[in-house]
Design a protein around this motif. Structure first.
Motif, PDB file in Angstrom:
ATOM      1  N   GLY A 209       0.811  -1.287  -0.004  1.00 28.26           N
ATOM      2  CA  GLY A 209       0.104  -0.081  -0.200  1.00 28.26           C
ATOM      3  C   GLY A 209       0.794   1.377  -0.031  1.00 28.26           C
ATOM      4  N   PHE A 210       2.272   1.279   0.840  1.00 30.13           N
ATOM      5  CA  PHE A 210       2.882   2.512   0.956  1.00 30.13           C
ATOM      6  C   PHE A 210       3.355   2.466  -0.357  1.00 30.13           C
ATOM      7  N   ALA A 211       3.982   1.321  -1.026  1.00 29.51           N
ATOM      8  CA  ALA A 211       4.738   1.630  -2.342  1.00 29.51           C
ATOM      9  C   ALA A 211       3.820   2.222  -3.405  1.00 29.51           C
ATOM     10  N   LYS A 212       2.456   1.832  -3.359  1.00 31.62           N
ATOM     11  CA  LYS A 212       1.385   2.122  -4.371  1.00 31.62           C
ATOM     12  C   LYS A 212       1.138   3.580  -4.049  1.00 31.62           C
ATOM     13  N   VAL A 213       1.247   3.955  -2.872  1.00 33.02           N
ATOM     14  CA  VAL A 213       0.961   5.443  -2.760  1.00 33.02           C
ATOM     15  C   VAL A 213       1.989   6.433  -3.415  1.00 33.02           C
ATOM     16  N   ILE A 214       3.262   5.866  -3.086  1.00 36.64           N
ATOM     17  CA  ILE A 214       4.411   6.306  -3.479  1.00 36.64           C
ATOM     18  C   ILE A 214       4.573   6.543  -5.128  1.00 36.64           C
ATOM     19  N   GLY A 215       4.018   5.467  -5.662  1.00 33.36           N
ATOM     20  CA  GLY A 215       4.128   5.172  -7.195  1.00 33.36           C
ATOM     21  C   GLY A 215       2.929   5.928  -7.649  1.00 33.36           C
ATOM     22  N   ASN A 216       2.003   6.318  -7.069  1.00 37.45           N
ATOM     23  CA  ASN A 216       0.698   7.020  -7.611  1.00 37.45           C
ATOM     24  C   ASN A 216       1.159   8.672  -7.368  1.00 37.45           C
ATOM     25  N   GLY A 217       1.969   8.904  -6.500  1.00 39.54           N
ATOM     26  CA  GLY A 217       2.473  10.463  -6.233  1.00 39.54           C
ATOM     27  C   GLY A 217       1.429  11.318  -5.582  1.00 39.54           C
ATOM     28  N   GLN A 218       0.325  10.572  -5.114  1.00 40.39           N
ATOM     29  CA  GLN A 218      -0.646  11.244  -4.580  1.00 40.39           C
ATOM     30  C   GLN A 218      -1.430  10.320  -3.465  1.00 40.39           C
ATOM     31  N   ILE A 219      -2.049  10.862  -2.349  1.00 38.08           N
ATOM     32  CA  ILE A 219      -3.077  10.268  -1.610  1.00 38.08           C
ATOM     33  C   ILE A 219      -4.428  10.271  -1.909  1.00 38.08           C
ATOM     34  N   LYS A 220      -4.982   9.281  -2.414  1.00 37.60           N
ATOM     35  CA  LYS A 220      -6.455   9.120  -3.032  1.00 37.60           C
ATOM     36  C   LYS A 220      -7.486   9.096  -1.696  1.00 37.60           C
ATOM     37  N   GLY A 221      -8.749   9.552  -2.319  1.00 37.47           N
ATOM     38  CA  GLY A 221      -9.674   9.374  -1.212  1.00 37.47           C
ATOM     39  C   GLY A 221     -10.115  10.852  -1.012  1.00 37.47           C
ATOM     40  N   ASP A 222     -11.258  10.829  -0.132  1.00 40.78           N
ATOM     41  CA  ASP A 222     -11.842  12.343   0.407  1.00 40.78           C
ATOM     42  C   ASP A 222     -12.430  12.032   1.630  1.00 40.78           C
ATOM     43  N   ILE A 223     -12.828  13.218   2.022  1.00 41.98           N
ATOM     44  CA  ILE A 223     -13.596  13.025   3.435  1.00 41.98           C
ATOM     45  C   ILE A 223     -14.959  12.439   3.453  1.00 41.98           C
ATOM     46  N   HIS A 224     -15.627  12.376   2.326  1.00 41.43           N
ATOM     47  CA  HIS A 224     -16.796  11.968   2.450  1.00 41.43           C
ATOM     48  C   HIS A 224     -17.023  10.149   1.838  1.00 41.43           C
ATOM     49  N   GLY A 225     -15.658   9.958   1.351  1.00 45.71           N
ATOM     50  CA  GLY A 225     -15.764   8.418   1.007  1.00 45.71           C
ATOM     51  C   GLY A 225     -16.232   8.080  -0.495  1.00 45.71           C
ATOM     52  N   VAL A 226     -16.518   6.928  -0.733  1.00 42.24           N
ATOM     53  CA  VAL A 226     -17.004   6.549  -2.074  1.00 42.24           C
ATOM     54  C   VAL A 226     -18.558   7.136  -2.529  1.00 42.24           C
ATOM     55  N   PRO A 227     -18.638   7.756  -3.524  1.00 43.01           N
ATOM     56  CA  PRO A 227     -20.045   8.422  -3.894  1.00 43.01           C
ATOM     57  C   PRO A 227     -20.606   7.217  -4.190  1.00 43.01           C
ATOM     58  N   ALA A 228     -21.998   7.307  -3.964  1.00 42.95           N
ATOM     59  CA  ALA A 228     -23.129   6.308  -4.223  1.00 42.95           C
ATOM     60  C   ALA A 228     -24.347   7.078  -5.142  1.00 42.95           C
ATOM     61  N   SER A 229     -24.989   6.074  -5.624  1.00 44.85           N
ATOM     62  CA  SER A 229     -26.005   6.729  -6.793  1.00 44.85           C
ATOM     63  C   SER A 229     -27.102   7.252  -6.324  1.00 44.85           C
ATOM     64  N   ASN A 230     -27.421   6.947  -4.924  1.00 44.02           N
ATOM     65  CA  ASN A 230     -28.386   7.865  -4.182  1.00 44.02           C
ATOM     66  C   ASN A 230     -28.052   7.657  -2.554  1.00 44.02           C
ATOM     67  N   THR A 231     -28.693   8.308  -1.861  1.00 44.32           N
ATOM     68  CA  THR A 231     -28.505   8.471  -0.442  1.00 44.32           C
ATOM     69  C   THR A 231     -28.813   7.123   0.279  1.00 44.32           C
ATOM     70  N   ILE A 232     -29.806   6.461  -0.215  1.00 40.94           N
ATOM     71  CA  ILE A 232     -30.005   5.194   0.369  1.00 40.94           C
ATOM     72  C   ILE A 232     -29.011   4.343   0.316  1.00 40.94           C
ATOM     73  N   ARG A 233     -28.222   4.226  -0.980  1.00 41.08           N
ATOM     74  CA  ARG A 233     -27.289   3.460  -1.353  1.00 41.08           C
ATOM     75  C   ARG A 233     -26.005   3.769  -0.665  1.00 41.08           C
ATOM     76  N   LYS A 234     -25.811   5.006  -0.294  1.00 41.43           N
ATOM     77  CA  LYS A 234     -24.664   5.367   0.662  1.00 41.43           C
ATOM     78  C   LYS A 234     -24.957   4.932   1.957  1.00 41.43           C
ATOM     79  N   VAL A 235     -26.181   4.906   2.490  1.00 40.56           N
ATOM     80  CA  VAL A 235     -26.365   4.574   3.970  1.00 40.56           C
ATOM     81  C   VAL A 235     -26.096   2.911   3.951  1.00 40.56           C
ATOM     82  N   TRP A 236     -26.595   1.952   2.959  1.00 44.57           N
ATOM     83  CA  TRP A 236     -26.302   0.641   2.926  1.00 44.57           C
ATOM     84  C   TRP A 236     -24.743   0.570   2.984  1.00 44.57           C
ATOM     85  N   LEU A 237     -24.001   1.003   2.170  1.00 43.65           N
ATOM     86  CA  LEU A 237     -22.820   0.711   2.087  1.00 43.65           C
ATOM     87  C   LEU A 237     -21.932   1.145   3.440  1.00 43.65           C
TER      88      LEU A 237
END
Length: 468
Positions: A209-237
Motif C-alpha cells: 500500500g505504501f509503495a503504491k501511494v509513492i508510485g501514484n504520487g498522491q494520496i487518494k480518497g476524500d472526506i466523504h468516501g465513495v460516492p453512491a448513486s443515491n442517499t439510500i445506497r450510501k447508507v447501506w454501504l
C-alpha cells in the motif's frame, strides 16, 4: 494399530453450565499459558480475515469517519474485554471460586441460566459464522495466488478466471484433520504459527500500500468516501462498512477460553487484561495502517479484500507470499473459533450419555511416520459434520464483505456490549438510575442503534449480491 483406552470420567476444558464447573481443585487440566501465549491466541483471533476488508470500509466512510470508527471500536473492545477478564472467577458459597471457562459459563454465573441459553445462540452462531468466513477468505486468497501467477506468465489480457468452489473444498479437507485437535490447551503451537503469519501478510499489505501511494504520487480518497448513486445506497454501504469493522475487532467470545489456559500466579485476570490491552493496541495500530494505506493507494476503487487488489500487479511473488500467509493463518484462526463450540457441544453430549462408549472412549492410534494420537468417535463424527456444514454454506454464499458485515453486526451488540455491561452491573452491584447506570444504558442504546443499522445494510448487500 489401535489401542483402547478406558476413561473413568469424561472431562473437558469447556462446559456449558455452572454446575459442571469445578473449583480451584480442577487438576484434570494443566494450565501453562502465559501473557505471550495469550497474546498469540488473541492476535490469531483478531488479526484475521477482517483486516483485509478495512481499506474498503474506510473507502465507504471517508477519511474522517473511517479511522474514527476503528478507534472507537478499539476502545470499546478494550473496555468490554477488561470487564470479561474479571468474570473468569465467580464466588460460590459452597465450593469457593468457580472457574468460568467460557463466555456462556460467565453469563450463567452472573445472570442465570435463561440468559445463558440466549447468549449460547449468539455464541454458537458466531463460532459457526467465523468458520464460514474463514473458509471463504482462504478460497479468495488461493484464487488470488493463481490469478497473479497467471497474469505474470500470460499477460494482463489472458482469461485468468478461477472458481472458488474447489479451493473451498480443499480448505474444508484440511480442517477435517486439524479439527481433531482435542481442545484449546493443545493449540499453542498452531496459534503462534498463525499469529506470525498474520503479522507477515499485514506487513506485506502495508508495504504494498505504501509503495503504491509513492508510485501514484498522491494520496487518494476524500472526506466523504465513495460516492453512491443515491442517499439510500450510501447508507447501506456505510452500514456494511461498520459491520466489517465490528467483525474485525470482535474476539470477546473466545476471551475466557483463552484465559482458562493461563497459569497462576499471577492472577489470571491480571495476566489476561495485560495481554488483551497489548493485543488490541497492536491490532488497532495495524488496522488503522492497513485501512488508511489501502484507501490512500486505491481511493474509491479500494477492493473488498486488500491483497486481491494487488493481485494483478508486480511483484507477483510477494503478493503470492502474502496470500499463502493468509491461508496458513486461517487454518489456525478457524480452529481458534471452532474449538469452543466443539468443547461445549461435546461436553453437553457427554453429560447426557455418561455411559456411552461412542461418546467417552478414546483409542490410541499408531500410524507410520505419525506420532501416536488419541481418537474419540464422537469427536471424529461431530467435528466432521461441522466442517462439512461450514464448507457447504461457504459454497452457497461466497461473498466476502457481505458475510463479514452480517456476522459483525449481528454479534457485536449482544456479545461485546449488552452481556458484558450487564455482568458488570451485577458484579459491582450498580443500582438503577445512578450516574454509572445511566451512562452505561445510554452507551448500550447508542451501540444498539449502530448495530441495527449495520445489520440491515449488510443483509441488504448479501441479498443483492446473491440475486444479482
Amino acid at each position: 494399530m489401535v489401542e483402547f483406552e478406558d476413561k473413568d470420567k469424561f472431562s473437558h476444558p469447556l462446559l456449558t453450565d455452572v454446575e459442571s464447573s469445578s473449583s480451584d481443585s480442577d487438576a484434570s487440566v494443566k494450565r501453562t499459558g502465559t501473557v505471550w501465549t495469550a497474546i498469540a491466541h488473541i492476535i490469531t483471533g483478531v488479526i484475521g480475515s477482517g483486516v483485509l476488508s478495512l481499506a474498503w470500509s474506510v473507502a465507504q466512510l471517508g477519511w474522517i469517519a473511517g479511522p474514527l470508527s476503528m478507534v472507537v471500536f478499539g476502545i470499546i473492545t478494550i473496555i468490554s474485554s477488561n470487564i470479561l477478564c474479571d468474570c473468569y472467577r465467580y464466588p460460590h458459597p459452597e465450593v469457593g471460586h468457580i472457574r468460568n471457562k467460557s463466555y456462556a459459563e460467565a453469563v450463567s454465573s452472573y445472570l442465570g441460566k435463561t440468559c445463558m441459553w440466549v447468549v449460547g445462540i449468539f455464541l454458537h452462531e458466531s463460532y459457526f459464522g467465523f468458520g464460514i468466513a474463514y473458509t471463504i477468505t482462504s478460497a479468495v486468497s488461493i484464487r488470488a495466488i493463481l490469478k497473479s501467477n497467471c497474469y505474470h506468465k500470460e499477460g494482463h489480457d489472458a482469461p485468468c478466471e478461477y472458481e472458488d468452489s474447489l479451493f473451498i473444498l480443499l480448505f474444508g479437507a484440511v480442517q477435517l484433520v486439524f479439527s481433531q485437535i482435542p481442545d484449546f490447551h493443545n493449540m499453542e503451537s498452531l496459534s503462534i504459527i498463525a499469529a506470525v503469519m498474520s503479522f507477515a501478510y499485514t506487513f506485506i499489505g502495508l508495504g504494498l500500500g505504501f509503495a503504491k501511494v509513492i508510485g501514484n504520487g498522491q494520496i487518494k480518497g476524500d472526506i466523504h468516501g465513495v460516492p453512491a448513486s443515491n442517499t439510500i445506497r450510501k447508507v447501506w454501504l456505510s452500514s456494511q462498512a461498520l459491520g466489517d469493522i465490528a467483525f474485525a475487532f470482535n474476539y470477546n467470545i473466545i476471551l475466557l477460553n483463552i484465559q482458562d489456559t493461563l497459569k497462576a500466579p499471577p492472577e489470571e485476570n491480571k495476566t489476561m487484561k495485560r495481554a488483551s490491552c497489548i493485543s488490541i493496541l497492536i491490532t488497532s495500530f495495524f488496522f488503522l495502517l492497513c485501512g488508511c494505506f489501502g484507501y490512500a493507494a486505491f481511493g474509491n476503487e479500494a477492493p473488498g479484500n486488500l491483497l486481491t487488489g494487488f493481485g494483478f500487479y508486480e511483484p507477483y511473488w510477494l503478493v503470492g507470499l502474502a496470500n499463502v500467509c493468509i491461508v496458513l493463518h486461517l487454518v489456525g484462526g478457524y480452529q481458534i473459533y471452532s474449538q469452543p463450540l466443539f468443547a461445549a457441544a461435546e461436553a453437553e453430549i457427554a453429560k447426557k450419555h455418561p455411559n456411552s462408549g461412542f461418546v467417552n472412549n478414546e483409542y490410541i492410534v499408531k500410524l507410520p511416520l505419525v506420532p501416536r494420537f488419541k481418537l474419540n468417535l464422537l469427536r471424529l463424527c461431530f467435528r466432521t459434520i461441522y466442517v462439512a456444514a461450514t464448507t457447504i454454506l461457504a459454497l452457497l454464499f461466497p461473498y466476502f464483505n457481505e458475510v463479514l458485515g452480517v456476522l459483525g453486526a449481528l454479534n457485536f451488540w449482544p456479545l461485546a456490549i449488552y452481556f458484558p455491561v450487564e455482568m458488570y452491573l451485577v458484579q459491582n452491584k450498580v443500582r438503577a438510575w445512578t450516574g454509572t447506570w445511566i451512562v452505561l444504558q445510554a452507551f448500550r442504546i447508542f451501540c444498539l442503534l449502530c448495530t441495527i443499522l449495520a445489520f440491515i445494510g449488510s443483509v441488504e448487500g448479501l441479498i443483492s449480491n446473491k440475486f444479482k
